[in-house]
Design a protein around this motif. Sequence first.
Motif, PDB file in Angstrom:
ATOM      1  N   GLN A 212       0.826  -1.190   0.000  1.00 44.00           N
ATOM      2  CA  GLN A 212       0.000   0.000   0.000  1.00 44.00           C
ATOM      3  C   GLN A 212       0.863   1.244   0.000  1.00 44.00           C
ATOM      4  O   GLN A 212       1.897   1.288   0.664  1.00 44.00           O
ATOM      5  CB  GLN A 212      -0.922   0.008   1.227  1.00 44.00           C
ATOM      6  CG  GLN A 212      -1.965  -1.091   1.203  1.00 44.00           C
ATOM      7  CD  GLN A 212      -3.041  -0.854   0.165  1.00 44.00           C
ATOM      8  OE1 GLN A 212      -3.351   0.283  -0.141  1.00 44.00           O
ATOM      9  NE2 GLN A 212      -3.570  -1.917  -0.395  1.00 44.00           N
ATOM     10  N   VAL A 213       0.409   2.225  -0.739  1.00 48.38           N
ATOM     11  CA  VAL A 213       1.094   3.517  -0.776  1.00 48.38           C
ATOM     12  C   VAL A 213       0.046   4.591  -0.524  1.00 48.38           C
ATOM     13  O   VAL A 213      -0.560   5.114  -1.473  1.00 48.38           O
ATOM     14  CB  VAL A 213       1.797   3.762  -2.126  1.00 48.38           C
ATOM     15  CG1 VAL A 213       2.533   5.102  -2.104  1.00 48.38           C
ATOM     16  CG2 VAL A 213       2.750   2.614  -2.445  1.00 48.38           C
ATOM     17  N   PRO A 214      -0.208   4.901   0.723  1.00 46.93           N
ATOM     18  CA  PRO A 214      -1.199   5.956   0.998  1.00 46.93           C
ATOM     19  C   PRO A 214      -0.754   7.304   0.444  1.00 46.93           C
ATOM     20  O   PRO A 214       0.397   7.711   0.641  1.00 46.93           O
ATOM     21  CB  PRO A 214      -1.255   5.987   2.532  1.00 46.93           C
ATOM     22  CG  PRO A 214      -0.743   4.663   2.965  1.00 46.93           C
ATOM     23  CD  PRO A 214       0.301   4.298   1.943  1.00 46.93           C
ATOM     24  N   LEU A 215      -1.660   7.955  -0.258  1.00 46.35           N
ATOM     25  CA  LEU A 215      -1.404   9.255  -0.852  1.00 46.35           C
ATOM     26  C   LEU A 215      -2.478  10.226  -0.402  1.00 46.35           C
ATOM     27  O   LEU A 215      -3.663   9.892  -0.441  1.00 46.35           O
ATOM     28  CB  LEU A 215      -1.410   9.161  -2.383  1.00 46.35           C
ATOM     29  CG  LEU A 215      -0.407   8.197  -3.013  1.00 46.35           C
ATOM     30  CD1 LEU A 215      -0.693   8.033  -4.500  1.00 46.35           C
ATOM     31  CD2 LEU A 215       1.020   8.673  -2.801  1.00 46.35           C
ATOM     32  N   VAL A 216      -2.075  11.413   0.012  1.00 44.67           N
ATOM     33  CA  VAL A 216      -3.023  12.419   0.487  1.00 44.67           C
ATOM     34  C   VAL A 216      -2.733  13.741  -0.192  1.00 44.67           C
ATOM     35  O   VAL A 216      -1.642  14.311  -0.025  1.00 44.67           O
ATOM     36  CB  VAL A 216      -2.945  12.595   2.011  1.00 44.67           C
ATOM     37  CG1 VAL A 216      -3.938  13.657   2.468  1.00 44.67           C
ATOM     38  CG2 VAL A 216      -3.211  11.273   2.725  1.00 44.67           C
ATOM     39  N   GLU A 217      -3.729  14.218  -0.949  1.00 45.66           N
ATOM     40  CA  GLU A 217      -3.592  15.495  -1.639  1.00 45.66           C
ATOM     41  C   GLU A 217      -4.099  16.638  -0.772  1.00 45.66           C
ATOM     42  O   GLU A 217      -4.967  16.459   0.082  1.00 45.66           O
ATOM     43  CB  GLU A 217      -4.383  15.514  -2.957  1.00 45.66           C
ATOM     44  CG  GLU A 217      -4.035  14.430  -3.938  1.00 45.66           C
ATOM     45  CD  GLU A 217      -4.945  13.235  -3.849  1.00 45.66           C
ATOM     46  OE1 GLU A 217      -5.095  12.510  -4.847  1.00 45.66           O
ATOM     47  OE2 GLU A 217      -5.533  13.021  -2.757  1.00 45.66           O
ATOM     48  N   SER A 218      -3.567  17.809  -1.030  1.00 45.71           N
ATOM     49  CA  SER A 218      -4.042  19.026  -0.372  1.00 45.71           C
ATOM     50  C   SER A 218      -3.726  20.215  -1.266  1.00 45.71           C
ATOM     51  O   SER A 218      -2.959  20.090  -2.231  1.00 45.71           O
ATOM     52  CB  SER A 218      -3.391  19.199   1.003  1.00 45.71           C
ATOM     53  OG  SER A 218      -1.986  19.315   0.874  1.00 45.71           O
ATOM     54  N   GLY A 219      -4.341  21.350  -0.943  1.00 41.20           N
ATOM     55  CA  GLY A 219      -4.024  22.582  -1.657  1.00 41.20           C
ATOM     56  C   GLY A 219      -5.067  23.040  -2.652  1.00 41.20           C
ATOM     57  O   GLY A 219      -4.908  24.104  -3.251  1.00 41.20           O
ATOM     58  N   GLY A 220      -6.108  22.252  -2.837  1.00 41.27           N
ATOM     59  CA  GLY A 220      -7.153  22.685  -3.755  1.00 41.27           C
ATOM     60  C   GLY A 220      -7.957  23.836  -3.181  1.00 41.27           C
ATOM     61  O   GLY A 220      -7.801  24.217  -2.022  1.00 41.27           O
ATOM     62  N   GLY A 221      -8.819  24.388  -4.013  1.00 42.67           N
ATOM     63  CA  GLY A 221      -9.654  25.490  -3.552  1.00 42.67           C
ATOM     64  C   GLY A 221     -10.274  26.242  -4.701  1.00 42.67           C
ATOM     65  O   GLY A 221     -10.259  25.780  -5.849  1.00 42.67           O
ATOM     66  N   LEU A 222     -10.811  27.406  -4.373  1.00 41.33           N
ATOM     67  CA  LEU A 222     -11.448  28.276  -5.354  1.00 41.33           C
ATOM     68  C   LEU A 222     -10.516  29.428  -5.679  1.00 41.33           C
ATOM     69  O   LEU A 222      -9.995  30.092  -4.769  1.00 41.33           O
ATOM     70  CB  LEU A 222     -12.760  28.808  -4.780  1.00 41.33           C
ATOM     71  CG  LEU A 222     -13.513  29.855  -5.611  1.00 41.33           C
ATOM     72  CD1 LEU A 222     -13.961  29.269  -6.935  1.00 41.33           C
ATOM     73  CD2 LEU A 222     -14.693  30.399  -4.815  1.00 41.33           C
ATOM     74  N   VAL A 223     -10.311  29.673  -6.956  1.00 43.22           N
ATOM     75  CA  VAL A 223      -9.417  30.749  -7.385  1.00 43.22           C
ATOM     76  C   VAL A 223     -10.002  31.397  -8.634  1.00 43.22           C
ATOM     77  O   VAL A 223     -10.703  30.737  -9.407  1.00 43.22           O
ATOM     78  CB  VAL A 223      -7.999  30.192  -7.644  1.00 43.22           C
ATOM     79  CG1 VAL A 223      -8.001  29.194  -8.795  1.00 43.22           C
ATOM     80  CG2 VAL A 223      -6.993  31.303  -7.889  1.00 43.22           C
ATOM     81  N   GLN A 224      -9.710  32.665  -8.817  1.00 43.21           N
ATOM     82  CA  GLN A 224     -10.161  33.355 -10.017  1.00 43.21           C
ATOM     83  C   GLN A 224      -9.280  32.998 -11.201  1.00 43.21           C
ATOM     84  O   GLN A 224      -8.096  32.648 -11.036  1.00 43.21           O
ATOM     85  CB  GLN A 224     -10.157  34.861  -9.792  1.00 43.21           C
ATOM     86  CG  GLN A 224     -11.246  35.354  -8.853  1.00 43.21           C
ATOM     87  CD  GLN A 224     -11.323  36.866  -8.800  1.00 43.21           C
ATOM     88  OE1 GLN A 224     -10.320  37.548  -9.031  1.00 43.21           O
ATOM     89  NE2 GLN A 224     -12.500  37.388  -8.504  1.00 43.21           N
ATOM     90  N   ALA A 225      -9.835  33.110 -12.375  1.00 49.24           N
ATOM     91  CA  ALA A 225      -9.059  32.884 -13.589  1.00 49.24           C
ATOM     92  C   ALA A 225      -7.829  33.775 -13.587  1.00 49.24           C
ATOM     93  O   ALA A 225      -7.903  34.961 -13.220  1.00 49.24           O
ATOM     94  CB  ALA A 225      -9.911  33.149 -14.813  1.00 49.24           C
ATOM     95  N   GLY A 226      -6.707  33.193 -13.991  1.00 49.69           N
ATOM     96  CA  GLY A 226      -5.446  33.908 -13.975  1.00 49.69           C
ATOM     97  C   GLY A 226      -4.654  33.722 -12.698  1.00 49.69           C
ATOM     98  O   GLY A 226      -3.476  34.095 -12.639  1.00 49.69           O
ATOM     99  N   GLY A 227      -5.280  33.149 -11.701  1.00 50.01           N
ATOM    100  CA  GLY A 227      -4.626  32.937 -10.425  1.00 50.01           C
ATOM    101  C   GLY A 227      -3.785  31.674 -10.398  1.00 50.01           C
ATOM    102  O   GLY A 227      -3.619  30.987 -11.410  1.00 50.01           O
ATOM    103  N   SER A 228      -3.267  31.376  -9.214  1.00 51.51           N
ATOM    104  CA  SER A 228      -2.375  30.238  -9.030  1.00 51.51           C
ATOM    105  C   SER A 228      -2.789  29.416  -7.818  1.00 51.51           C
ATOM    106  O   SER A 228      -3.381  29.941  -6.870  1.00 51.51           O
ATOM    107  CB  SER A 228      -0.932  30.720  -8.823  1.00 51.51           C
ATOM    108  OG  SER A 228      -0.455  31.423  -9.951  1.00 51.51           O
ATOM    109  N   LEU A 229      -2.467  28.146  -7.881  1.00 52.58           N
ATOM    110  CA  LEU A 229      -2.616  27.234  -6.759  1.00 52.58           C
ATOM    111  C   LEU A 229      -1.449  26.268  -6.781  1.00 52.58           C
ATOM    112  O   LEU A 229      -0.899  25.963  -7.851  1.00 52.58           O
ATOM    113  CB  LEU A 229      -3.922  26.436  -6.836  1.00 52.58           C
ATOM    114  CG  LEU A 229      -5.223  27.109  -6.428  1.00 52.58           C
ATOM    115  CD1 LEU A 229      -6.389  26.160  -6.706  1.00 52.58           C
ATOM    116  CD2 LEU A 229      -5.204  27.513  -4.955  1.00 52.58           C
ATOM    117  N   ARG A 230      -1.102  25.774  -5.619  1.00 49.62           N
ATOM    118  CA  ARG A 230      -0.075  24.739  -5.520  1.00 49.62           C
ATOM    119  C   ARG A 230      -0.682  23.534  -4.817  1.00 49.62           C
ATOM    120  O   ARG A 230      -1.064  23.628  -3.648  1.00 49.62           O
ATOM    121  CB  ARG A 230       1.134  25.231  -4.749  1.00 49.62           C
ATOM    122  CG  ARG A 230       2.307  24.261  -4.747  1.00 49.62           C
ATOM    123  CD  ARG A 230       3.315  24.629  -3.691  1.00 49.62           C
ATOM    124  NE  ARG A 230       4.593  23.972  -3.874  1.00 49.62           N
ATOM    125  CZ  ARG A 230       5.465  23.763  -2.894  1.00 49.62           C
ATOM    126  NH1 ARG A 230       5.185  24.177  -1.668  1.00 49.62           N
ATOM    127  NH2 ARG A 230       6.624  23.176  -3.145  1.00 49.62           N
TER     128      ARG A 230
END
Length: 123
Positions: free
Chosen positions: A1-19
């Motif tokens: 097993q390789v547990p993977l956990v994502e984070s960092g999503g959200g709501l952003v305006q067009a042209g913006g950035s997320l990591r």
Amino acid sequence: QVPLVESGGGLVQAGGSLRLSCAASGSTFSRYAMGWFRQAPGKERELVAAVRRSGSGTYYADSVKGRFTISRDNAKNMVYLQMNSLKPEDTAVYYCAADLYGSGGPDAEYEYWGQGTQVTVSS
């Protein structure tokens, strides 16, 4: 097993950035190629970016080239997706996945998946 956990999503305006970040458990993370996928409602899941074990080789879908950057930190068991110049069509659930036996890329088989993180880009 390789547990993977994502984070960092959200709501952003067009042209913006997320990591986005993906944390992996275990001591063999550096042996896996890693990929970021996304799936929008009513659409098939697609590979957005992938990175080889060492981090030296990468793959990007044409739709994100020049805007997204995948990277990994094997010392921290982390893989990242820096997303710049976001567009409404980037809205999707983003998943990280591990390719245990191959070198990643669009033809690889990814054996383990995270639960996903929602990215919503408003116009």
